[in-house]
Design a protein around this motif. Structure first.
Motif, PDB file in Angstrom:
ATOM      1  N   GLU A  59     -14.346  -1.248  43.106  1.00  0.00           N
ATOM      2  CA  GLU A  59     -14.778  -2.590  42.695  1.00  0.00           C
ATOM      3  C   GLU A  59     -13.884  -3.071  41.559  1.00  0.00           C
ATOM      4  OE1 GLU A  59     -18.937  -3.058  41.633  1.00  0.00           O
ATOM      5  OE2 GLU A  59     -18.556  -5.008  40.720  1.00  0.00           O
ATOM      6  N   SER A  60     -13.241  -4.194  41.757  1.00  0.00           N
ATOM      7  CA  SER A  60     -12.431  -4.759  40.678  1.00  0.00           C
ATOM      8  C   SER A  60     -13.354  -5.340  39.616  1.00  0.00           C
ATOM      9  CB  SER A  60     -11.531  -5.862  41.234  1.00  0.00           C
ATOM     10  OG  SER A  60     -11.008  -6.601  40.151  1.00  0.00           O
ATOM     11  N   THR A  61     -13.016  -5.048  38.348  1.00  0.00           N
ATOM     12  CA  THR A  61     -13.838  -5.586  37.258  1.00  0.00           C
ATOM     13  C   THR A  61     -13.059  -6.599  36.435  1.00  0.00           C
ATOM     14  OG1 THR A  61     -13.243  -3.556  36.098  1.00  0.00           O
ATOM     15  CG2 THR A  61     -15.445  -3.666  37.011  1.00  0.00           C
ATOM     16  N   ARG A  62     -11.993  -7.124  37.028  1.00  0.00           N
ATOM     17  CA  ARG A  62     -11.207  -8.144  36.320  1.00  0.00           C
ATOM     18  C   ARG A  62     -12.113  -9.349  36.039  1.00  0.00           C
ATOM     19  NH1 ARG A  62      -9.681 -12.145  39.701  1.00  0.00           N
ATOM     20  NH2 ARG A  62      -9.912 -11.087  41.678  1.00  0.00           N
ATOM     21  N   PRO A  63     -11.945 -10.004  34.869  1.00  0.00           N
ATOM     22  CA  PRO A  63     -12.813 -11.141  34.564  1.00  0.00           C
ATOM     23  C   PRO A  63     -12.842 -12.148  35.716  1.00  0.00           C
ATOM     24  CG  PRO A  63     -11.455 -10.594  32.660  1.00  0.00           C
ATOM     25  CD  PRO A  63     -10.980  -9.718  33.793  1.00  0.00           C
ATOM     26  N   GLY A  64     -14.047 -12.559  36.119  1.00  0.00           N
ATOM     27  CA  GLY A  64     -14.186 -13.541  37.189  1.00  0.00           C
ATOM     28  C   GLY A  64     -14.306 -12.935  38.578  1.00  0.00           C
ATOM     29  N   ALA A  65     -14.122 -11.603  38.706  1.00  0.00           N
ATOM     30  CA  ALA A  65     -14.117 -10.995  40.043  1.00  0.00           C
ATOM     31  C   ALA A  65     -15.516 -11.010  40.654  1.00  0.00           C
ATOM     32  CB  ALA A  65     -13.615  -9.554  39.957  1.00  0.00           C
ATOM     33  N   ALA A  66     -15.589 -11.254  41.975  1.00  0.00           N
ATOM     34  CA  ALA A  66     -16.849 -11.146  42.719  1.00  0.00           C
ATOM     35  C   ALA A  66     -17.011  -9.691  43.158  1.00  0.00           C
ATOM     36  CB  ALA A  66     -16.826 -12.068  43.920  1.00  0.00           C
ATOM     37  N   ARG A  67     -18.260  -9.264  43.378  1.00  0.00           N
ATOM     38  CA  ARG A  67     -18.509  -7.871  43.738  1.00  0.00           C
ATOM     39  C   ARG A  67     -18.346  -7.642  45.239  1.00  0.00           C
ATOM     40  NH1 ARG A  67     -23.510  -5.003  41.207  1.00  0.00           N
ATOM     41  NH2 ARG A  67     -21.989  -3.321  41.346  1.00  0.00           N
ATOM     42  N   VAL A 115     -19.058   1.504  34.313  1.00  0.00           N
ATOM     43  CA  VAL A 115     -18.645   0.523  33.298  1.00  0.00           C
ATOM     44  C   VAL A 115     -19.834  -0.273  32.766  1.00  0.00           C
ATOM     45  CG1 VAL A 115     -16.271   0.312  34.153  1.00  0.00           C
ATOM     46  CG2 VAL A 115     -18.007  -1.326  34.924  1.00  0.00           C
ATOM     47  N   SER A 116     -20.975  -0.216  33.448  1.00  0.00           N
ATOM     48  CA  SER A 116     -22.148  -0.938  32.945  1.00  0.00           C
ATOM     49  C   SER A 116     -22.996  -0.060  32.027  1.00  0.00           C
ATOM     50  CB  SER A 116     -23.008  -1.452  34.103  1.00  0.00           C
ATOM     51  OG  SER A 116     -23.901  -0.460  34.557  1.00  0.00           O
ATOM     52  N   ASP A 146     -19.072 -13.543  34.857  1.00  0.00           N
ATOM     53  CA  ASP A 146     -19.261 -14.404  33.679  1.00  0.00           C
ATOM     54  C   ASP A 146     -19.285 -13.619  32.362  1.00  0.00           C
ATOM     55  OD1 ASP A 146     -21.590 -13.068  33.976  1.00  0.00           O
ATOM     56  OD2 ASP A 146     -22.905 -14.807  33.867  1.00  0.00           O
ATOM     57  N   MET A 147     -18.673 -12.412  32.376  1.00  0.00           N
ATOM     58  CA  MET A 147     -18.825 -11.568  31.180  1.00  0.00           C
ATOM     59  C   MET A 147     -18.160 -12.169  29.942  1.00  0.00           C
ATOM     60  SD  MET A 147     -16.329  -8.344  31.912  1.00  0.00           S
ATOM     61  CE  MET A 147     -14.638  -8.537  32.470  1.00  0.00           C
ATOM     62  N   PRO A 185     -15.721   2.168  24.501  1.00  0.00           N
ATOM     63  CA  PRO A 185     -16.015   0.863  23.884  1.00  0.00           C
ATOM     64  C   PRO A 185     -15.837  -0.315  24.829  1.00  0.00           C
ATOM     65  CG  PRO A 185     -13.919   1.724  23.091  1.00  0.00           C
ATOM     66  CD  PRO A 185     -14.540   2.810  23.919  1.00  0.00           C
ATOM     67  N   GLY A 186     -15.222  -0.100  26.017  1.00  0.00           N
ATOM     68  CA  GLY A 186     -15.162  -1.171  27.018  1.00  0.00           C
ATOM     69  C   GLY A 186     -14.249  -2.326  26.633  1.00  0.00           C
ATOM     70  N   LEU A 187     -13.002  -2.005  26.330  1.00  0.00           N
ATOM     71  CA  LEU A 187     -12.071  -3.071  25.933  1.00  0.00           C
ATOM     72  C   LEU A 187     -11.874  -4.060  27.078  1.00  0.00           C
ATOM     73  CD1 LEU A 187      -9.358  -1.384  23.721  1.00  0.00           C
ATOM     74  CD2 LEU A 187     -11.655  -2.129  23.177  1.00  0.00           C
ATOM     75  N   GLY A 188     -11.946  -5.348  26.740  1.00  0.00           N
ATOM     76  CA  GLY A 188     -11.765  -6.391  27.749  1.00  0.00           C
ATOM     77  C   GLY A 188     -13.044  -6.772  28.473  1.00  0.00           C
ATOM     78  N   PHE A 189     -14.105  -5.991  28.282  1.00  0.00           N
ATOM     79  CA  PHE A 189     -15.379  -6.297  28.955  1.00  0.00           C
ATOM     80  C   PHE A 189     -16.262  -7.043  27.958  1.00  0.00           C
ATOM     81  CE2 PHE A 189     -13.651  -2.894  31.445  1.00  0.00           C
ATOM     82  CZ  PHE A 189     -14.130  -3.086  32.733  1.00  0.00           C
ATOM     83  N   ALA A 190     -16.447  -8.332  28.184  1.00  0.00           N
ATOM     84  CA  ALA A 190     -17.166  -9.185  27.226  1.00  0.00           C
ATOM     85  C   ALA A 190     -16.537  -9.051  25.844  1.00  0.00           C
ATOM     86  CB  ALA A 190     -18.664  -8.872  27.200  1.00  0.00           C
TER      87      ALA A 190
END
Ligand code: PMM
Length: 280
Positions: A59-67, A115-116, A146-147, A185-190
């Motif tokens: 699953e891509s977690t790039r900002p804006g990606a659909a699941r 990642v969640s 929308d993260m 720490p989840g860099l780039g995630f929110a």
């Protein structure tokens, strides 16, 4: 002396996790390993370069990606886990779905990278407890779609630390062995680029939580921005040298692990850090 968690690498230096994204749309490698055969060949290369773990994600977690659907995620991930597990290297499955985690562990995965941090699906933490494998718990505030609207902090360090502490408590309450937890720490995630840099400037900020810490900085957009020419971000594959600079800094600060798209250079940098640490 705490009991070690079976399956959690502890090589006496910073662990290198090599990334295999079995996705058509990851920002970092542009769908290069979407076909199972290509993903498997790439995983073998990363093992040959010295990866301690291979992180397989569908699953891509790039900002804006659909699941993707769960069945599509399973279709992407399971054959790759099955093919790489016999190599003897640890396999991490990058998933927010408990069913994918379970099927991946049955196929030979040795670690769950969520990642969640247990927030996307309430069944994840009990599933991890039942499977008894190491669990990588990342700081997360919502799905990729929308993260970035949640990247709002008064004090990013203390908020990330407190939110992770809550997820640690929830994991332990669900029966997860605390010795099997790794934080991220989840860099780039929110988080904006400024938030990422603020966390990186304090690489030991999660130490008060008393758990190993993994950092995922490899090829991320904040590096593209740092290295931009005018308005043009440096493309993802041109961010590896900057990633390596961060690996060196993080290893020097005692990071348990780094998650990277290339492996050999990171093993080399970590060998240098270890040699500098050596007292003989
Ligand atoms: N980043 C991505 C995907 N999975 N897992 C963890 N634990 N930490 C991360 O920072 C992380 C992750 C997104 O990047 P990719 O496209 O390189 O996989």
């Amino acid at each position: 002396m705490t009991n070690p968690c079976p399956g959690l690498p502890n090589p006496g230096r910073t662990v290198v996790i090599g990334v295999v994204n079995v996705t058509p749309d990851s920002f970092s490698d542009g769908g290069q390993w979407y076909e199972p055969a290509a993903a498997i060949a790439h995983g073998r290369e990363l093992v040959a370069e010295g990866a301690d773990l291979i992180d397989v994600g569908g699953e891509s977690t790039r900002p804006g990606a659909a699941r993707p659907s769960q069945s599509e995620e399973l279709r992407r991930v399971i054959p790759v886990v099955e093919a790489l597990a016999p190599l003897g290297v640890g396999i991490s499955v990058d998933t927010m779905r408990p069913e994918v985690a379970r099927r991946a562990v049955e196929a030979g995965a040795t670690l769950i990278n969520d990642v969640s941090g247990g927030m996307a699906d309430p069944a994840m933490l009990p599933t991890v407890a039942e499977l008894g494998v190491p669990y990588l718990l990342m700081h997360w505030r919502g799905h990729s779609l929308d993260m970035q609207s949640r990247a709002v902090y008064a004090d990013v360090r203390s908020e990330v630390r407190d939110e992770l502490a809550r997820q640690i408590d929830r994991s332990i309450d669900a029966g997860v062995d605390p010795n099997c937890l790794v934080l991220d720490p989840g860099l780039g995630f929110a988080k904006t680029a400024d938030h990422n840099w603020e966390l990186l400037r304090s690489p030991t900020f999660l130490d008060p939580l008393g758990l190993p810490v993994l950092w995922g900085v490899s090829r991320k957009a904040f590096l593209g921005r740092l290295l931009a020419e005018g308005d043009r971000l440096r493309p993802a594959t041109g961010r590896d040298d900057a990633t390596l600079a961060l690996t060196t800094t993080l290893a020097r600060a005692g990071a348990w692990g780094v998650r990277t798209h290339t492996v050999r250079a990171h093993r080399d940098a970590i060998a240098v850090v270890e040699s500098l640490r050596s007292t003989t």
